[in-house]
Motif scaffolding. Structure first.
Motif, PDB file in Angstrom:
ATOM      1  N   GLU A 171     -72.674 -21.733   7.437  1.00 33.19           N
ATOM      2  CA  GLU A 171     -72.400 -20.854   6.290  1.00 33.19           C
ATOM      3  C   GLU A 171     -71.119 -21.289   5.567  1.00 33.19           C
ATOM      4  N   GLU A 172     -70.085 -21.615   6.333  1.00 33.89           N
ATOM      5  CA  GLU A 172     -68.819 -22.043   5.732  1.00 33.89           C
ATOM      6  C   GLU A 172     -68.985 -23.373   5.007  1.00 33.89           C
ATOM      7  N   LEU A 173     -69.725 -24.302   5.591  1.00 32.81           N
ATOM      8  CA  LEU A 173     -69.980 -25.583   4.928  1.00 32.81           C
ATOM      9  C   LEU A 173     -70.808 -25.386   3.658  1.00 32.81           C
ATOM     10  N   ASP A 174     -71.768 -24.466   3.706  1.00 32.38           N
ATOM     11  CA  ASP A 174     -72.567 -24.174   2.512  1.00 32.38           C
ATOM     12  C   ASP A 174     -71.695 -23.604   1.392  1.00 32.38           C
ATOM     13  N   LEU A 175     -70.732 -22.751   1.742  1.00 35.67           N
ATOM     14  CA  LEU A 175     -69.809 -22.208   0.739  1.00 35.67           C
ATOM     15  C   LEU A 175     -68.977 -23.318   0.106  1.00 35.67           C
ATOM     16  N   ILE A 176     -68.486 -24.228   0.933  1.00 36.59           N
ATOM     17  CA  ILE A 176     -67.696 -25.349   0.416  1.00 36.59           C
ATOM     18  C   ILE A 176     -68.549 -26.197  -0.518  1.00 36.59           C
ATOM     19  N   ARG A 177     -69.791 -26.480  -0.120  1.00 40.61           N
ATOM     20  CA  ARG A 177     -70.710 -27.267  -0.942  1.00 40.61           C
ATOM     21  C   ARG A 177     -70.937 -26.580  -2.291  1.00 40.61           C
ATOM     22  N   GLU A 178     -71.187 -25.273  -2.267  1.00 38.44           N
ATOM     23  CA  GLU A 178     -71.399 -24.516  -3.501  1.00 38.44           C
ATOM     24  C   GLU A 178     -70.173 -24.605  -4.401  1.00 38.44           C
ATOM     25  N   TYR A 179     -68.990 -24.437  -3.806  1.00 38.50           N
ATOM     26  CA  TYR A 179     -67.745 -24.454  -4.559  1.00 38.50           C
ATOM     27  C   TYR A 179     -67.530 -25.811  -5.236  1.00 38.50           C
ATOM     28  N   ILE A 180     -67.968 -26.855  -4.580  1.00 37.45           N
ATOM     29  CA  ILE A 180     -67.813 -28.210  -5.128  1.00 37.45           C
ATOM     30  C   ILE A 180     -68.857 -28.486  -6.207  1.00 37.45           C
ATOM     31  N   LEU A 181     -70.102 -28.113  -5.964  1.00 45.22           N
ATOM     32  CA  LEU A 181     -71.189 -28.493  -6.858  1.00 45.22           C
ATOM     33  C   LEU A 181     -71.316 -27.628  -8.113  1.00 45.22           C
ATOM     34  N   LEU A 182     -71.088 -26.337  -7.999  1.00 48.35           N
ATOM     35  CA  LEU A 182     -71.282 -25.466  -9.170  1.00 48.35           C
ATOM     36  C   LEU A 182     -70.451 -25.879 -10.388  1.00 48.35           C
ATOM     37  N   PRO A 183     -69.166 -26.196 -10.246  1.00 51.49           N
ATOM     38  CA  PRO A 183     -68.411 -26.621 -11.441  1.00 51.49           C
ATOM     39  C   PRO A 183     -68.965 -27.903 -12.065  1.00 51.49           C
TER      40      PRO A 183
END
Length: 121
Positions: free
Chosen positions: A6-18
């Motif tokens: 879950e934490e890795l998925d949050l980091i991935r989202e934070y990186i990819l969305l912008p």
């Protein structure tokens, strides 16, 4: 202590969305400057998509704060075919590494998902 999925998925989202938001915004701007007949429609859909993405990014930022995760996106390190993003999780430093090809594929999937959400209403 290793990050959870879950934490890795949050980091991935934070990186990819912008990245995805930037691409949509660039395409929206280019579309508005074109002579395409449906440019207003395309630009309006792009604006709706960006609004949803920004809302999702705000939620991801809140979740990162809740999990006490900081991603140092300004220190992005490129290494050939990979991009490394340093992060701090529960006081421990780590690196989130993602392959460039994976970034491109993921961007395409996310764009399609958001566009389909707009089409379906």
């Amino acid at each position: 202590m290793n990050p959870t999925k879950e934490e890795l998925d949050l980091i991935r989202e934070y990186i990819l969305l912008p990245i995805v938001i930037s691409i949509v915004n660039k395409n929206r701007t280019e579309t508005m400057q074109s002579t395409a007949t449906l440019r207003s429609l395309y630009a309006a859909v792009a604006s709706i998509v960006m609004t949803r993405m920004r809302a999702d990014l705000a939620a991801v930022r809140q979740e990162l704060r809740t999990h006490n995760i900081s991603v140092m996106d300004t220190q992005e390190n490129r290494d050939g075919d990979s991009v490394h993003y340093p992060y701090v999780l529960r006081g421990q430093r780590g690196n989130f590494t993602i392959q460039r090809d994976a970034v491109k594929a993921e961007i395409g999937r996310r764009l399609n998902r958001y566009i389909m959400e707009v089409i379906r209403g």
